[in-house]
Design an enzyme around this catalytic site. Structure first.
Site, PDB file in Angstrom:
ATOM      1  N   ASP A 111       0.838  -1.204   0.000  1.00  7.99           N
ATOM      2  CA  ASP A 111       0.000   0.000   0.000  1.00  7.99           C
ATOM      3  C   ASP A 111       0.870   1.251   0.000  1.00  7.99           C
ATOM      4  O   ASP A 111       1.414   1.642   1.034  1.00  7.99           O
ATOM      5  CB  ASP A 111      -0.916  -0.008   1.219  1.00  7.99           C
ATOM      6  N   ASP A 331      -1.561   5.253  -5.944  1.00  8.33           N
ATOM      7  CA  ASP A 331      -1.818   4.452  -4.749  1.00  8.33           C
ATOM      8  C   ASP A 331      -2.002   2.986  -5.115  1.00  8.33           C
ATOM      9  O   ASP A 331      -3.029   2.594  -5.671  1.00  8.33           O
ATOM     10  CB  ASP A 331      -3.067   4.975  -4.033  1.00  8.33           C
TER      11      ASP A 331
END
Length: 512
Positions: A111, A331
């Site tokens: 992440d 992201d």
């Protein structure tokens, strides 16, 4: 009485096949029919609607910032990559980390939209004990690790984290544990306390040798989870935040002189997934760079325009200006992609206008979809995103479309980019990032990318300035396969494939 899910699936199978057949015969609106697809895991028969994927994406955003150092570095840290961008297979990429003494391996989501590495700890309230990803879940126990210690509120690292909201101290007692509570956009969350312990990893050194290395790092020990984090279908042991601040592993290892202040990934877009993840700089021909926006909590880029089929979209460039309420974020913790509200309609309209004449368009429940028997590359336009400095990112049809179903030689595709309703923030998730090298050069505050076959080796710089080829990380130093890799065998049942497609277009089936 609500019908049982398997009954709904059976009914949906017939409805979908008939509806798609109607479209192929000239009907105006239709639903999908499935192809047999290879799975990394079985999907529940109730399907996975887009709204659920969007909620999961919203749950992954939330980072806060700290500052870090950058002394001399020793080598390149190599992590294995598993998972895929396909929301019907996995819908996330994850890696493995070894923690504690004796060490155990933990599966954690990759992440870049958060900073903290955290894993589920024992005991834990609401933490899944099994996973639909066909992996074995573990619980970290600091009491059984000889090298583990809890971080007290008096620790300087906790004091800094308190100032940025990444830590909480329940009492005025400075010896109490440094805790944290992360709450996400869909209401799910995790809480726990920080510990310091040993992390083990593979390091590629300047002498072109790979060695087992270790370092003491701070990470989160979660003893409570809520919301979607309690679900088992895509459960992993935790989240590996690759943010740019002090408590991220990237910053910690750099401050210890273990790795460079740069990391790179190449995420395979195939259904089997996998890829490359290194703390180091991939160097390949074709890499282009644009500045990272400074003083931002995320990896923000200055996007300036969108071009579809050679035509610039009529969007005011001020819409992409970075602020507290605008900007473009990269992201890896986001499955799909989200366009700023004001850019979404021009984007979809331009795609629809530029498709091949043989492509049939249909709209269902607000989703723009297409039926074609030709390849997507020949049927759909290429999209180009332009960033500061005139730097271009090519977005192929596979990076903005999702295959929904197929019948005979016809395939149903739908636009996978979503409208960021009421928000002028654009988020480039795994759908866009797959099949590309991305380099996060934090030392020079820039990001680079190029199209690449992520199943092949890459060239990575080491601290000595030499280059070293690194493969996909599927083997240990001695060449033996790593433990616990999920099986990629098995076909998705036809009924389940149809259920997934129907759920994405029309929403979830009724549940008991």
């Amino acid at each position: 009485m609500r019908p049982r899910p398997e009954v709904a699936v059976t009914v949906a199978v017939a409805a979908v096949v008939l509806a798609l057949a109607a479209v192929l015969a000239g009907g105006a609106d239709a639903a999908p029919s499935p192809a047999a697809l290879r799975l990394e895991r079985a999907l529940p028969p109730k399907g996975v609607p887009v709204e659920h994927l969007k909620e999961r994406d919203r749950a992954r955003h939330g980072r806060r910032g700290l500052l870090g150092g950058s002394p001399a570095v020793a080598g390149v840290v190599d992590f294995p990559v598993e998972g895929s961008a396909n929301p019907y297979m996995v819908g996330l990429y994850f890696t493995r980390v070894k923690l504690g003494n004796p060490s155990k391996e933990y599966f954690v989501q990759i992440d870049t939209g958060s900073d903290i590495l955290w894993v589920a700890c024992s005991p834990c309230t609401g933490c899944p004990t099994s996973s639909g990803l066909n992996i074995q879940l573990e619980f970290f126990n600091p009491d059984t690790s000889s090298t583990s210690s809890r971080i007290p509120c008096s620790d300087d690292r906790c004091t800094a984290a308190l100032q940025t909201g990444e830590a909480v101290c329940q009492t005025s007692d400075s010896s109490s544990p440094c805790g944290y509570t992360f709450t996400y956009g869909d209401g799910s969350g995790t809480s726990g306390y920080y510990v310091s312990d040993t992390m083990y990893f593979d390091t590629v050194m300047g002498n072109e040798q790979t060695a087992n290395s270790s370092a003491s790092i701070v990470f989160g020990c979660s003893n409570s989870q809520s919301g979607d984090l309690t679900k088992t279908d895509r459960a992993v042991d935790g989240i590996f935040g690759f943010g740019q601040h002090q408590l991220s592993v990237v910053s910690q290892l750099n401050s210890l002189g273990v790795s460079p202040k740069v990391f790179s990934h190449c995420l395979k877009g195939s259904d089997n997934g996998g890829g490359i993840l290194v703390l180091g700089e991939i160097v390949e021909p074709g890499l282009v760079y644009t500045p990272l926006v400074p003083s931002q909590p995320h990896y923000n880029l200055n996007m300036e325009s969108i071009v579809v089929n050679g035509q610039k979209l009529p969007i005011d460039s001020s819409l992409f200006t970075t602020s507290n309420t605008q900007g473009t974020i990269v992201d890896s913790g986001t499955t799909l992609a989200y366009l700023a509200d004001g850019a979404y309609d021009p984007f979809v309209n331009a795609i629809t206008a530029a498709v091949s004449p043989s492509v049939r368009s249909l709209v269902s429940k607000g989703n723009q979809c297409f039926v074609t028997s030709s390849s997507v590359d020949s049927s759909f336009p290429t999209v180009t995103l332009y960033f500061m400095g005139g730097v271009a990112m090519t977005v192929k049809p596979e990076n903005y479309l999702l295959q929904q179903a197929s019948i005979d030689n016809n395939v149903l595709w739908c636009i996978g980019w979503q409208r960021n309703q009421g928000q002028e923030i654009t988020i480039l998730g795994d759908l866009v990032l797959k099949d590309k090298i991305f380099v996060y050069d934090l030392a020079n505050m820039r990001m680079g990318w190029t199209d690449y076959d992520c199943s092949t080796a890459v060239n990575v710089t080491t601290s000595s300035g030499k280059n070293q080829f690194v493969n996909t990380g599927q083997f240990d130093v001695n060449g033996s396969p790593r433990r616990g890799a999920p099986s990629h065998s098995g076909l998705i049942p036809t009924a389940v494939a149809v259920a997934v497609a129907v759920a994405l277009i029309f929403g979830p089936f009724p549940r008991r």
